[in-house]
Design an enzyme around this catalytic site. Structure first.
Site, PDB file in Angstrom:
ATOM      1  N   GLY A  31       0.656  -1.067  -0.130  1.00 31.52           N
ATOM      2  CA  GLY A  31      -0.083   0.013  -0.071  1.00 31.52           C
ATOM      3  C   GLY A  31       0.920   1.005   0.070  1.00 31.52           C
ATOM      4  O   GLY A  31       1.999   1.316  -0.657  1.00 31.52           O
ATOM      5  N   GLU A  32       0.524   2.231   0.886  1.00 30.07           N
ATOM      6  CA  GLU A  32       1.463   3.312   1.028  1.00 30.07           C
ATOM      7  C   GLU A  32       2.085   3.351   2.466  1.00 30.07           C
ATOM      8  O   GLU A  32       1.041   3.544   3.351  1.00 30.07           O
ATOM      9  CB  GLU A  32       0.769   4.499   0.498  1.00 30.07           C
ATOM     10  N   SER A  33       3.285   3.134   2.704  1.00 28.63           N
ATOM     11  CA  SER A  33       3.517   3.000   4.041  1.00 28.63           C
ATOM     12  C   SER A  33       3.498   4.029   5.063  1.00 28.63           C
ATOM     13  O   SER A  33       3.179   3.967   6.092  1.00 28.63           O
ATOM     14  CB  SER A  33       5.087   2.825   4.069  1.00 28.63           C
TER      15      SER A  33
ATOM     16  N   CYS B 253       6.261  -5.465   0.647  1.00 30.15           N
ATOM     17  CA  CYS B 253       6.370  -4.079   0.213  1.00 30.15           C
ATOM     18  C   CYS B 253       6.180  -2.953   1.189  1.00 30.15           C
ATOM     19  O   CYS B 253       7.268  -2.839   2.009  1.00 30.15           O
ATOM     20  CB  CYS B 253       5.431  -3.916  -1.154  1.00 30.15           C
TER      21      CYS B 253
ATOM     22  N   ARG C 168      12.854   3.616  -0.027  1.00 28.55           N
ATOM     23  CA  ARG C 168      11.649   3.647  -0.729  1.00 28.55           C
ATOM     24  C   ARG C 168      11.610   3.947  -2.106  1.00 28.55           C
ATOM     25  O   ARG C 168      12.637   4.869  -2.594  1.00 28.55           O
ATOM     26  CB  ARG C 168      10.650   4.608  -0.104  1.00 28.55           C
TER      27      ARG C 168
ATOM     28  N   ILE D 129       6.165  -3.534  -7.339  1.00 32.39           N
ATOM     29  CA  ILE D 129       5.337  -2.332  -7.593  1.00 32.39           C
ATOM     30  C   ILE D 129       5.651  -1.105  -6.845  1.00 32.39           C
ATOM     31  O   ILE D 129       5.699  -1.199  -5.474  1.00 32.39           O
ATOM     32  CB  ILE D 129       3.863  -2.431  -7.236  1.00 32.39           C
ATOM     33  N   ARG D 130       6.411  -0.104  -7.497  1.00 27.57           N
ATOM     34  CA  ARG D 130       6.985   1.020  -6.651  1.00 27.57           C
ATOM     35  C   ARG D 130       7.566   0.542  -5.490  1.00 27.57           C
ATOM     36  O   ARG D 130       7.528   0.982  -4.400  1.00 27.57           O
ATOM     37  CB  ARG D 130       5.920   2.069  -6.172  1.00 27.57           C
TER      38      ARG D 130
ATOM     39  N   HIS E  57       5.490  -8.558  -4.405  1.00 24.27           N
ATOM     40  CA  HIS E  57       4.179  -9.109  -4.065  1.00 24.27           C
ATOM     41  C   HIS E  57       3.992 -10.591  -4.341  1.00 24.27           C
ATOM     42  O   HIS E  57       3.500 -10.614  -5.689  1.00 24.27           O
ATOM     43  CB  HIS E  57       3.018  -8.234  -4.628  1.00 24.27           C
TER      44      HIS E  57
ATOM     45  N   GLU F 143       1.913 -12.504  -3.684  1.00 27.50           N
ATOM     46  CA  GLU F 143       0.339 -12.582  -3.764  1.00 27.50           C
ATOM     47  C   GLU F 143      -0.426 -12.228  -4.948  1.00 27.50           C
ATOM     48  O   GLU F 143      -1.485 -12.773  -5.436  1.00 27.50           O
ATOM     49  CB  GLU F 143      -0.218 -12.081  -2.509  1.00 27.50           C
TER      50      GLU F 143
HETATM   51  N1  GLN Z   1       5.861   2.849  -2.747  1.00 30.94           N
HETATM   52  C1  GLN Z   1       5.271   2.536  -1.515  1.00 30.94           C
HETATM   53  C2  GLN Z   1       5.752   2.999  -0.368  1.00 30.94           C
HETATM   54  O1  GLN Z   1       7.003   3.605  -0.213  1.00 30.94           O
HETATM   55  C3  GLN Z   1       5.137   0.956  -1.458  1.00 30.94           C
HETATM   56  C4  GLN Z   1       4.561   0.240  -2.586  1.00 30.94           C
HETATM   57  C5  GLN Z   1       3.698  -1.048  -2.629  1.00 30.94           C
HETATM   58  O2  GLN Z   1       3.449  -1.519  -1.361  1.00 30.94           O
HETATM   59  N2  GLN Z   1       3.578  -1.709  -3.556  1.00 30.94           N
HETATM   60  O3  GLN Z   1       5.293   2.931   0.652  1.00 30.94           O
END
Ligand code: GLN
Length: 195
Positions: free
Chosen positions: A46-48, A78, A109, A137-138, A173, A175
């Site tokens: 998600g977004e940390s 992630c 990150r 993913i990112r 990921h 999953e």
């Molecule tokens: N870029 C997100 C972060 O730094 C992590 C991305 C992800 O969980 N797929 O929080």
């Protein structure tokens, strides 16, 4: 065995699907009460920074650390891996992003850059000849791991799955590509913990 999936943000359903394919029921965790009844916890991507704020709002940050110290295994993917790291650096992190600090590693990150925001590849899993499918993913990059941290998978010389005591992290990921082996490893950690 009851596995909790932190369900404040991120790809919760996909983790639940992997768990159910392994014959394990998942419980969604949004509160301290829900956390108290699980044997292990998955923190999804998600977004940390957002995830950390939501954890703090629910008082779940402290509750997770307490349960970890009592022996509950945790698996972060992630953004989940970022939240478990002792130290976070890099774009958008600020240099003091607050985390749960359960695994001695430095994580950077969004380090794969914009052009390759997201990519699918195969990584080597220690002890397994079959490569592991992985989608990044990112994704963050683990820049350093402490001496006691096990390096379970690497990509181009960088650790992408790491384990310390009963804390497991993956920067990608599993999953999202139907890969179940990292989750299996986590289930084994829970079984060991229950013996
Ligand atoms: N870029 C997100 C972060 O730094 C992590 C991305 C992800 O969980 N797929 O929080």
């Amino acid at each position: 065995m009851r596995i909790g999936v932190l369900a404040l943000q991120g790809d919760v359903v996909e983790h639940e699907e992997v768990l159910s394919s392994l014959g394990v029921d998942a419980e969604e965790v949004r509160t301290k009460e829900e956390l108290s009844s699980v044997d292990g916890l998955i923190i999804p991507g998600g977004e940390s920074t957002t995830l950390m704020k939501l954890l703090e709002k629910e008082g779940l940050d402290k509750a997770i650390v307490v349960r970890y110290k009592e022996g509950m295994p945790i698996f972060g993917t992630c953004a989940g891996a970022i939240l478990l790291a002792k130290e976070v650096v890099g774009k958008g992190a600020g240099n003091n992003q607050s985390t749960l600090k359960l695994i001695d590693m430095t994580i950077k990150r969004n380090e794969y850059g914009r052009q390759v925001d997201s990519f699918e590849t195969e990584v080597e899993l220690k002890g397994d000849v079959k490569p592991l499918k992985a989608i990044f993913i990112r994704a963050p990059v683990i820049e350093r791991v402490g001496l006691e941290v096990e390096r379970l998978a690497e990509l181009d010389g960088r650790v992408v799955v790491a384990k310390y005591r009963h804390c497991l992290v993956a920067t990608f990921h599993p999953e999202l590509v139907g890969e179940t082996r990292v989750h299996k490893l986590f289930l084994e950690m829970i079984k060991d913990n229950q013996q």
